[in-house]
Motif scaffolding. Structure first.
Motif, PDB file in Angstrom:
ATOM      1  N   LYS B 503     -76.350  41.693 -53.372  1.00  0.00           N
ATOM      2  CA  LYS B 503     -76.676  40.574 -54.245  1.00  0.00           C
ATOM      3  C   LYS B 503     -75.602  40.787 -55.430  1.00  0.00           C
ATOM      4  N   ILE B 504     -74.623  40.957 -55.526  1.00  0.00           N
ATOM      5  CA  ILE B 504     -73.206  40.435 -56.419  1.00  0.00           C
ATOM      6  C   ILE B 504     -72.203  41.648 -55.564  1.00  0.00           C
ATOM      7  N   PRO B 506     -69.555  43.156 -58.120  1.00  0.00           N
ATOM      8  CA  PRO B 506     -69.547  43.782 -59.340  1.00  0.00           C
ATOM      9  C   PRO B 506     -67.728  43.602 -59.646  1.00  0.00           C
ATOM     10  N   LEU B 507     -68.119  43.177 -60.848  1.00  0.00           N
ATOM     11  CA  LEU B 507     -66.272  42.348 -60.882  1.00  0.00           C
ATOM     12  C   LEU B 507     -65.937  43.784 -61.668  1.00  0.00           C
ATOM     13  N   GLU B 508     -65.948  44.815 -62.032  1.00  0.00           N
ATOM     14  CA  GLU B 508     -65.179  45.809 -62.198  1.00  0.00           C
ATOM     15  C   GLU B 508     -64.709  46.653 -61.024  1.00  0.00           C
ATOM     16  N   ILE B 538     -66.708  30.526 -63.953  1.00  0.00           N
ATOM     17  CA  ILE B 538     -68.020  30.579 -64.657  1.00  0.00           C
ATOM     18  C   ILE B 538     -68.886  29.016 -64.972  1.00  0.00           C
ATOM     19  N   LEU B 562     -66.977  34.967 -62.173  1.00  0.00           N
ATOM     20  CA  LEU B 562     -66.877  35.831 -62.427  1.00  0.00           C
ATOM     21  C   LEU B 562     -68.111  35.743 -63.238  1.00  0.00           C
ATOM     22  N   GLU B 563     -69.189  35.724 -62.447  1.00  0.00           N
ATOM     23  CA  GLU B 563     -70.676  35.539 -62.443  1.00  0.00           C
ATOM     24  C   GLU B 563     -71.182  36.945 -62.094  1.00  0.00           C
ATOM     25  N   GLN B 564     -72.171  36.944 -62.572  1.00  0.00           N
ATOM     26  CA  GLN B 564     -72.942  38.197 -62.052  1.00  0.00           C
ATOM     27  C   GLN B 564     -74.025  39.137 -62.303  1.00  0.00           C
ATOM     28  N   ASP B 565     -74.331  36.718 -62.029  1.00  0.00           N
ATOM     29  CA  ASP B 565     -75.968  36.803 -61.005  1.00  0.00           C
ATOM     30  C   ASP B 565     -76.163  36.812 -59.814  1.00  0.00           C
TER      31      ASP B 565
END
Lengths: 202, 626
Positions: B503-504, B506-508, B538, B562-565
Motif C-alpha cells: 500500500k505504501i 514505509p517512510l522509516e 505532502i 511524505l504521505e503514508q496513506d
C-alpha cells in the motif's frame, strides 16, 4: 448507615476487590477510548485510540492521515505531547490500584464506597476534560485554514456518533474504558451485597 | 439487452460457441465488488504488461516492463533508467511475449511474474506485492529471446532459448553459412534465487541452429525436463516462409535440466564469452546496473543424456505439458493433427538405439511413433497453443481457422469447437499451465480484430475473448479490447494476491541516498554546476517551494512523497522540461527528476496527480538566473 460503612466485607468480596485492582493494571496496556472516522474516501476507515498515556492511530499511519485531513479545516495537529493530561493519568490509575490494595488489606465497606466515589469523580472529571479537549480541537481553528465553512465546528461526539460534513465520527469506550465501567459496577455490587448480608443477619 | 445465441450451425459438433444466455450477469461485477481473478496480459510489441480483472475484463493497470512509460516516468528518471540498460546501450522498448507465474511444487504461488523480451534478449521479474518491475537480466549469446521465460516446477530456473539462430559468438560471416551449420542456438538456464527472486545466468547449452520457438517445463514425473519447439530444421535462410515449411516434421527438443546442472557441476561446461547487463531495483532506491561478462557453456556432446529430439509435425509452435506431467502437446502450426508425446514413452525409449533415427550435433533424434501417445485428428487449421482445465480436457487455439477446440486427453476426441474472433494465438486458463488449474475461465488472445468494435482508423483495437469453461460446454461471455497485442497471459485467482498488495513505502524504511523524511530537512545544495534539491511533497505543497538556479546548471530534484496513506501518490513535472516526462511518486517513495536549467526565466513545477482538494494549488516556481 454507620454500621454498614464500618462493616468488614466478606472474604469473597475482598478477593473481588483484589481482582478489580488487578483488572485496573490491564488498563495500562489497553486503549481507554476509541474515535472512528468513516467516510467514502476512506473505505477502510480511520481511527484514533486514547490510551492512559498516549494517543495513537488505529493503524500505523491513521493519526498522520487524520492530521492531514484536519489541516484543511485548520484543526491543530493531534499529537500525544499536546495533551498534558496524559502525563499524570498513569498516576491517577496508580492511585486507584493503590486504593484497591488498601481496601484488600483493610476490608471495610467505607473504603469500597470511597473507591466508587473516586472512580465516579475521576470519571466525570475525565469526561469533562475529554469534552473540553474535543471542544478546543473542534472550535479553535486556524483562521488561515484553506477551507473555512461559516459556523462550522468539528467537535467529535463525547459518546455516540455524529455526522460532520461527509464524515461519520463515532466515539466509544474501548477495552480500558469498558474495564473501568465494569469495575465500577463490581464495586457497586459489592456494596449492595454487603448491605443485603447485613439486613439478612439482622 | 439483447443476448442472442450466435449459432454457427456446423456439423461435426463444430462452431457452437453460443453466447451464454446470461453472459451479462456472469461478467457483471457490481460497483464496490471485486473480480475473482487477476489476468496479466503481455503487451506484445508494446513491451508492457497489463492487469485486468476477470470476469469483468476491466483494465486495472499497465505495468511498464521493457518500454519507457511517460505516464509515471519509468525508464526516464534516475531511479529506473538503468533498468533498460543493455550491452547494446539503452534500449527503451521491446517485444514482450510470454508471461510466466512463479510456482512452488508446480502450483502458482503469487510471488513473481516473469516476462521475456524477444528483440533485445532479456528477462524481467515483476514483483506481485508492488506490481512493479524489479529486475531485468539480459541474455547473452542469443538473438531473439522467444522461447522464454518458462519456469521449472519450483521456479528453480527460467528457460530462455534463441529464436533467431546466429553465429555464436557473433561474427560477420556469409548468411549462406546458416545452411552449413555455422549458425547456432542457445538454451539458457536462468537461476532464480528462491528467497529474493534475483536472477543469474547459470548455464548455456549450445544447440543446433534452428529457430527455437516455445517451451514448457515438466511437472511431477517430468520435473527434470523442459521441452522446446523448433522450426526451420531445414536451416533455410531465404524466403523462409517456403524454405522452412518443407520438412514434414520438425522437432521438440527434450532437455534434461537436472542432468545439465550435473554436467556443469562435473566441470563439463567451459568458459564462454558474452557480455550482458543485469539491472536490479532495490526497494525504493535507484536501480543498480551491473555489466557482466562470460557464461558457462555446455556442448551436448560433452553431456550425454542431456537432450533428445522428438520429431513433431509440422513447424511446431506451442509445446505444453498437461497437469500430470505425462503429456507433451505439440502445436504444429502447419499440421493437420495435434500430436501428443508421452513422457513415459520418452523415458522408455530414449536410450534404445532401435528407437533412434539419427543424430544432430550429438543429440539423438527419436522416432516419431516411439514417443507418441496419440494424435487429435483433424482438429482445426493451424493448432498453436494448448492449455488444460485440470478436468481431463485440453483447449487448443487454432490460428488459421480462428477457433478454440476442446478435446479430451487420452481419447484424443474433439469435444467442442469454439469460434474466436479472430485468429487466436495463445490461450490462457486460470492456472492452466500449472499442476493445479483453477479452470473456470479461459481467454483467447487474438491477433486480429476486424469488425468486433467500432472502427478507430486502420489499426483496430487489439482484442481478447472470455469464455466460461466451468460447465460441460464452454460458453462465450465477452469480448474486450486490450493494450498492445495480448500475446500470452497468466491468470491468477484474486485470493492469492489481493491481500498482500503493498500500500505504501514505509517512510522509516526508505533507504534512498537522497531521501529526506521531514519538511525541515528540505533544502537546496549546490555542488559546482550541479544543484541538488532535496524536496518533499505532502498534501498540498512542496518544500522548498521557490527555487533559484543558474542557467546551464544540472538540477536534480530528489523528491520524497511524505504521505503514508494508500493511493496518495503525488506527481512532479517541470514546465517545458525536454527530456523528462512526469514522475509519479508513491507514498514514502523518493524519485529523481534531472533537469538542465534552460535560458533565464521563471519555470513552474507542479503536482500532476490529482491529490487533494488543494491539488491545483500544489504548484511553485523555479527562477533560472543568467
Amino acid at each position: 448507615m454507620l454500621e454498614l460503612l464500618l462493616k468488614k466485607i466478606s472474604k469473597m468480596n475482598r478477593l473481588l476487590i483484589l481482582g478489580v485492582g488487578l483488572l485496573f493494571v490491564s488498563v495500562y496496556f489497553l486503549p481507554i477510548w476509541h474515535i472512528s472516522l468513516d467516510a467514502p474516501q476512506y473505505p477502510e476507515g480511520l481511527g484514533m485510540k486514547i490510551w492512559i498515556d498516549k494517543i495513537t492511530g488505529s493503524s500505523t499511519y491513521d493519526l498522520q492521515n487524520i492530521n492531514l485531513l484536519n489541516h484543511y479545516i485548520g484543526m491543530h495537529e493531534i499529537v500525544s505531547e499536546s495533551v498534558p493530561e496524559l502525563l499524570f493519568m498513569p498516576y491517577v490509575l496508580g492511585f486507584l490500584i493503590f486504593g484497591a490494595f488498601v481496601t484488600f488489606l483493610h476490608p471495610k465497606v467505607y473504603l469500597v464506597i470511597l473507591g466508587i466515589l473516586n472512580i465516579v469523580i475521576l470519571g466525570i472529571l475525565g469526561m469533562y476534560d475529554f469534552w473540553r479537549w474535543e471542544y478546543n480541537y473542534g472550535h479553535n481553528l486556524n483562521p488561515e485554514a484553506p477551507i473555512i465553512v461559516p459556523g462550522m465546528a468539528y467537535q467529535p461526539p463525547l459518546l455516540g456518533c455524529k455526522e460532520m460534513l461527509n464524515i461519520t465520527a463515532c466515539s466509544f469506550p474501548s477495552w480500558g474504558g469498558i474495564i473501568l465501567f465494569v469495575s465500577l459496577g463490581i464495586l457497586a455490587l459489592i456494596v449492595w451485597n454487603e448491605k443485603r448480608r447485613m439486613d439478612v443477619s439482622k | 439487452m439483447v443476448l442472442i445465441g450466435l449459432g454457427f450451425g456446423c456439423k461435426n459438433g463444430a462452431a457452437t460457441a453460443a453466447l451464454a444466455s446470461d453472459a451479462a450477469k456472469r461478467v457483471y461485477v457490481a460497483p464496490g465488488e471485486k473480480d475473482e481473478v487477476y489476468a496479466f496480459l503481455s503487451g506484445g510489441f508494446s513491451g508492457q504488461m497489463s492487469v485486468y480483472g476477470i470476469p469483468s475484463t476491466r483494465l486495472f493497470k499497465i505495468i511498464p516492463v521493457f518500454s519507457v512509460f511517460p505516464e509515471n516516468g519509468y525508464g526516464y528518471d534516475e531511479e529506473t533508467k538503468n533498468m533498460l540498460k543493455t550491452s547494446h546501450g539503452y534500449v527503451p522498448w521491446d517485444d514482450s511475449h510470454h508471461i510466466e507465474a512463479s510456482m512452488t511444487d508446480g502450483k502458482q504461488d503469487g510471488r513473481w511474474l516473469f516476462l521475456n523480451a524477444n528483440n533485445t534478449p532479456r528477462l524481467a521479474r515483476i514483483d506481485l506485492r508492488s506490481f512493479e518491475t524489479k529486475e531485468i537480466i539480459e541474455i547473452p549469446n542469443s538473438a531473439g529471446n522467444h522461447a522464454s521465460p518458462f519456469a521449472t516446477e519450483n521456479t528453480e530456473y527460467l528457460m530462455a532459448a534463441t529464436r533467431f539462430s546466429v553465429p555464436i559468438p557473433q561474427a560477420s560471416i556469409p548468411i549462406e553459412n546458416f545452411s552449413k551449420g555455422d549458425f547456432k542456438g542457445t538454451v539458457s538456464m536462468v537461476k532464480v534465487d528462491p528467497k529474493s527472486g534475483r536472477l543469474s545466468i547459470e548455464l548455456q547449452i549450445l544447440v543446433p541452429g534452428f529457430d527455437y520457438d516455445l517451451s514448457h517445463c515438466g511437472k511431477g514425473k517430468s520435473h527434470d525436463w523442459c521441452f522446446f519447439t523448433s522450426y526451420n530444421s531445414e536451416q533455410a535462410y531465404k524466403m523462409i516462409e517456403v524454405g522452412a515449411s518443407k520438412n514434414d516434421k520438425d522437432y521438440i527438443l527434450a532437455f534434461n535440466w537436472v542432468r545439465a546442472k550435473q554436467c556443469l557441476d562435473q566441470g563439463k561446461a567451459s568458459n564462454f564469452g558474452g557480455e550482458y547487463y543485469r539491472n536490479y531495483l532495490p526497494e525504493n532506491q535507484p536501480a543498480i546496473s551491473e555489466k557482466l561478462s562470460g557464461v558457462k557453456m555446455l556442448q551436448p556432446k560433452d553431456c550425454p543424456g542431456v537432450m533428445y529430439y522428438m520429431p513433431t509435425p509440422k513447424s511446431p509452435h506451442g509445446t505444453d505439458v498437461d497437469p500430470t506431467g505425462e503429456y507433451i502437446v505439440g502445436g504444429g502450426k502447419l499440421a493437420t493433427v495435434i500430436p501428443v508425446h508421452s513422457f513415459s514413452k520418452l523415458m522408455e525409449v530414449k536410450d534404445k538405439p532401435e528407437h533412434r533415427s539419427g543424430m544432430i550435433m550429438d543429440i539423438p533424434i527419436l522416432k516419431y511413433e516411439s514417443t507418441l501417445a496419440g494424435e487429435v485428428k483433424k482438429p482445426c487449421l493451424g493448432p498453436l497453443h494448448t492449455e488444460f482445465d485440470g478436468k481431463g480436457y485440453a483447449y487448443t487455439s487454432c490460428f488459421v481457422s480462428s477457433e478454440v477446440v476442446k478435446w479430451e486427453l487420452g481419447t484424443w476426441e474433439v469435444e467442442q469447437h469454439l469460434p474466436a474472433y479472430y485468429s487466436v494465438g495463445h490461450l490462457s486458463i486460470v492456472g492452466g499451465s500449472s499442476k493445479e488449474p483453477y479452470g473456470k475461465y479461459l481467454i483467447a488472445l487474438n491477433k486480429i480484430t476486424k469488425d468486433r468494435y467500432l472502427p478507430v482508423g486502420m489499426e483496430l483495437p487489439q482484442s481478447a475473448q472470455l469464455y466460461d469453461i466451468s460447465g460441460g460446454k464452454a460458453e462465450l461471455l465477452s469480448d474486450f479490447p486490450t493494450v498492445g497485442e495480448p500475446h500470452y497471459s497468466q491468470m491468477i485467482p484474486a485470493k492469492l494476491l489481493m491481500d498482500k498488495a503493498a500500500k505504501i513505502y514505509p517512510l522509516e524504511e526508505n533507504k534512498h541516498p537522497y531521501a529526506i523524511k521531514n519538511e525541515k530537512d528540505a533544502r537546496v545544495v549546490r555542488e559546482g554546476n550541479t544543484v541538488r534539491v532535496y524536496m518533499t511533497q505532502i498534501r498540498s505543497h512542496f518544500k522548498p517551494d521557490t527555487i533559484e538556479v543558474r542557467s546551464g546548471d544540472t538540477v536534480f530534484f530528489h523528491v520524497t512523497n511524505l504521505e503514508q496513506d494508500y493511493d496518495i501518490p503525488h506527481g512532479f513535472a517541470v514546465g517545458g522540461a525536454p527530456e523528462m516526462p512526469n514522475l509519479l511518486i508513491m507514498p514514502g517513495q523518493t524519485r529523481t527528476f534531472k533537469w538542465k536549467a534552460p535560458k533565464p526565466g521563471i519555470y513552474p513545477f507542479y503536482c500532476t496527480d490529482f491529490c487533494s482538494a488543494l491539488h491545483q494549488e500544489m504548484q511553485q516556481y523555479i527562477r533560472v538566473l543568467p
